[in-house]
Design a protein around this motif. Structure first.
Motif, PDB file in Angstrom:
ATOM      1  N   GLN A  13      -9.836  -1.492   6.915  1.00  0.00           N
ATOM      2  CA  GLN A  13      -8.770  -0.651   6.349  1.00  0.00           C
ATOM      3  C   GLN A  13      -8.961  -0.346   4.864  1.00  0.00           C
ATOM      4  N   ARG A  14     -10.029  -0.809   4.279  1.00  0.00           N
ATOM      5  CA  ARG A  14     -10.232  -0.652   2.833  1.00  0.00           C
ATOM      6  C   ARG A  14     -10.224   0.816   2.397  1.00  0.00           C
ATOM      7  N   THR A  15     -10.995   1.652   3.071  1.00  0.00           N
ATOM      8  CA  THR A  15     -11.093   3.072   2.690  1.00  0.00           C
ATOM      9  C   THR A  15      -9.758   3.802   2.844  1.00  0.00           C
ATOM     10  N   PRO A  16      -9.056   3.664   3.987  1.00  0.00           N
ATOM     11  CA  PRO A  16      -7.742   4.330   4.073  1.00  0.00           C
ATOM     12  C   PRO A  16      -6.748   3.799   3.036  1.00  0.00           C
ATOM     13  N   LEU A  17      -6.810   2.491   2.773  1.00  0.00           N
ATOM     14  CA  LEU A  17      -5.924   1.905   1.766  1.00  0.00           C
ATOM     15  C   LEU A  17      -6.244   2.475   0.383  1.00  0.00           C
ATOM     16  N   LEU A  18      -7.522   2.577   0.070  1.00  0.00           N
ATOM     17  CA  LEU A  18      -7.946   3.132  -1.217  1.00  0.00           C
ATOM     18  C   LEU A  18      -7.476   4.574  -1.366  1.00  0.00           C
ATOM     19  N   ARG A  19      -7.619   5.380  -0.319  1.00  0.00           N
ATOM     20  CA  ARG A  19      -7.161   6.780  -0.364  1.00  0.00           C
ATOM     21  C   ARG A  19      -5.647   6.851  -0.591  1.00  0.00           C
ATOM     22  N   ILE A  30      -7.925   2.900 -11.088  1.00  0.00           N
ATOM     23  CA  ILE A  30      -6.710   2.084 -10.951  1.00  0.00           C
ATOM     24  C   ILE A  30      -6.489   1.763  -9.472  1.00  0.00           C
ATOM     25  N   ALA A  31      -6.707   2.735  -8.593  1.00  0.00           N
ATOM     26  CA  ALA A  31      -6.546   2.509  -7.157  1.00  0.00           C
ATOM     27  C   ALA A  31      -7.499   1.421  -6.684  1.00  0.00           C
ATOM     28  N   GLU A  32      -8.721   1.438  -7.182  1.00  0.00           N
ATOM     29  CA  GLU A  32      -9.692   0.403  -6.807  1.00  0.00           C
ATOM     30  C   GLU A  32      -9.207  -0.974  -7.244  1.00  0.00           C
ATOM     31  N   GLU A  33      -8.677  -1.074  -8.440  1.00  0.00           N
ATOM     32  CA  GLU A  33      -8.132  -2.349  -8.921  1.00  0.00           C
ATOM     33  C   GLU A  33      -6.960  -2.802  -8.050  1.00  0.00           C
ATOM     34  N   LEU A  34      -6.121  -1.851  -7.663  1.00  0.00           N
ATOM     35  CA  LEU A  34      -4.978  -2.192  -6.819  1.00  0.00           C
ATOM     36  C   LEU A  34      -5.419  -2.670  -5.438  1.00  0.00           C
ATOM     37  N   VAL A  35      -6.483  -2.097  -4.894  1.00  0.00           N
ATOM     38  CA  VAL A  35      -7.011  -2.544  -3.602  1.00  0.00           C
ATOM     39  C   VAL A  35      -7.479  -3.999  -3.713  1.00  0.00           C
ATOM     40  N   GLN A  36      -8.165  -4.301  -4.791  1.00  0.00           N
ATOM     41  CA  GLN A  36      -8.637  -5.674  -4.989  1.00  0.00           C
ATOM     42  C   GLN A  36      -7.461  -6.637  -5.140  1.00  0.00           C
ATOM     43  N   GLU A  37      -6.479  -6.226  -5.922  1.00  0.00           N
ATOM     44  CA  GLU A  37      -5.293  -7.065  -6.111  1.00  0.00           C
ATOM     45  C   GLU A  37      -4.543  -7.234  -4.788  1.00  0.00           C
ATOM     46  N   THR A  38      -4.521  -6.200  -3.959  1.00  0.00           N
ATOM     47  CA  THR A  38      -3.881  -6.282  -2.643  1.00  0.00           C
ATOM     48  C   THR A  38      -4.546  -7.373  -1.807  1.00  0.00           C
ATOM     49  N   THR A  61       1.806  -4.159   0.954  1.00  0.00           N
ATOM     50  CA  THR A  61       1.494  -4.872  -0.289  1.00  0.00           C
ATOM     51  C   THR A  61       0.816  -3.923  -1.276  1.00  0.00           C
ATOM     52  N   GLY A  62      -0.117  -3.138  -0.797  1.00  0.00           N
ATOM     53  CA  GLY A  62      -0.806  -2.170  -1.666  1.00  0.00           C
ATOM     54  C   GLY A  62       0.149  -1.136  -2.232  1.00  0.00           C
ATOM     55  N   ARG A  63       1.018  -0.596  -1.376  1.00  0.00           N
ATOM     56  CA  ARG A  63       1.999   0.394  -1.856  1.00  0.00           C
ATOM     57  C   ARG A  63       2.947  -0.226  -2.880  1.00  0.00           C
ATOM     58  N   ASN A  64       3.368  -1.458  -2.626  1.00  0.00           N
ATOM     59  CA  ASN A  64       4.255  -2.123  -3.590  1.00  0.00           C
ATOM     60  C   ASN A  64       3.568  -2.318  -4.937  1.00  0.00           C
ATOM     61  N   LEU A  65       2.306  -2.695  -4.906  1.00  0.00           N
ATOM     62  CA  LEU A  65       1.557  -2.843  -6.162  1.00  0.00           C
ATOM     63  C   LEU A  65       1.424  -1.503  -6.886  1.00  0.00           C
ATOM     64  N   ALA A  66       1.174  -0.431  -6.137  1.00  0.00           N
ATOM     65  CA  ALA A  66       1.061   0.900  -6.744  1.00  0.00           C
ATOM     66  C   ALA A  66       2.397   1.310  -7.356  1.00  0.00           C
ATOM     67  N   LEU A  67       3.489   1.064  -6.636  1.00  0.00           N
ATOM     68  CA  LEU A  67       4.809   1.398  -7.179  1.00  0.00           C
ATOM     69  C   LEU A  67       5.115   0.578  -8.425  1.00  0.00           C
ATOM     70  N   ASP A  68       4.754  -0.701  -8.417  1.00  0.00           N
ATOM     71  CA  ASP A  68       4.937  -1.532  -9.615  1.00  0.00           C
ATOM     72  C   ASP A  68       4.140  -0.973 -10.789  1.00  0.00           C
ATOM     73  N   HIS A  69       2.921  -0.545 -10.517  1.00  0.00           N
ATOM     74  CA  HIS A  69       2.076   0.041 -11.575  1.00  0.00           C
ATOM     75  C   HIS A  69       2.724   1.306 -12.145  1.00  0.00           C
ATOM     76  N   LEU A  70       3.184   2.188 -11.260  1.00  0.00           N
ATOM     77  CA  LEU A  70       3.818   3.431 -11.719  1.00  0.00           C
ATOM     78  C   LEU A  70       5.111   3.143 -12.485  1.00  0.00           C
ATOM     79  N   ARG A  71       5.882   2.185 -12.010  1.00  0.00           N
ATOM     80  CA  ARG A  71       7.122   1.797 -12.685  1.00  0.00           C
ATOM     81  C   ARG A  71       6.809   1.260 -14.089  1.00  0.00           C
ATOM     82  N   HIS A  72       5.767   0.452 -14.177  1.00  0.00           N
ATOM     83  CA  HIS A  72       5.355  -0.096 -15.470  1.00  0.00           C
ATOM     84  C   HIS A  72       4.950   1.028 -16.439  1.00  0.00           C
TER      85      HIS A  72
END
Length: 173
Positions: A13-19, A30-38, A61-72
């Motif tokens: 699922q890495r590639t779909p998650l990254l997209r 940033i997306a790559e970093e978020l995938v790793q953090e996920t 988990t990935g979407r939540n991390l992305a939303l946290d990043h955008l919120r920050h």
């Protein structure tokens, strides 16, 4: 669920998650970093409890991390601008050169051009090769069939002329 199962699901699922994350944050690195953090977050959670549906949990988990990043980012931009008084923001000088700076630069270029036109053809060629093409003394000397010390002396004279032109213009200003 075990870690090998996480590895299998993650790799599948890495590639779909990254997209998905790249579309959210609009920045591939940033997306790559978020995938790793996920992956790290999900692995940590698996160490604490069992997860029935790993794939949806991974994406959530990935979407939540992305939303946290955008919120920050939103909070940071609001904080940076909201905490600064308007008069201070207006007092910050522009990156754009002023009309005076533009006029001064234009006059300097015009006068340097005139001074360089008065140089001998060899001196002009030395200047162009050195300052515009980045050639060294030995390279210029070889091309013009003169010694490197001749190139050095000529360039020293040319630069002195340029400095003199600038100094005279600065005194007029």
């Amino acid at each position: 669920m075990s870690s090998p199962h996480l590895d299998t699901v993650f790799l599948a699922q890495r590639t779909p998650l990254l997209r998905t994350l790249a579309r959210m944050v609009k920045n591939p690195s940033i997306a790559e970093e978020l995938v790793q953090e996920t992956y790290l977050r999900v692995a940590r959670t698996l160490g604490q409890r069992q997860i029935e549906h790993l794939e949806p949990f991974l994406f959530q988990t990935g979407r939540n991390l992305a939303l946290d990043h955008l919120r920050h980012l939103r909070m940071q931009s609001r904080t940076l601008l909201d905490d600064v008084p308007v008069d201070v923001l207006q007092a910050v000088p522009s990156d754009e050169p002023s009309a005076e700076d533009g006029l001064h630069a234009g006059q300097l270029l015009e006068r340097l051009g005139s001074a360089l036109q008065r140089l001998s053809p060899r001196q002009q060629r030395i200047f162009v090769l050195s300052r515009l093409h980045g050639c060294g003394y030995a390279e210029i000397a070889e091309e013009l069939d003169v010694s490197p010390s001749t190139v050095q002396k000529e360039l020293k004279l040319i630069m002195a002329i340029c400095v003199d032109v600038r100094n005279r213009l600065d005194k007029q200003a």
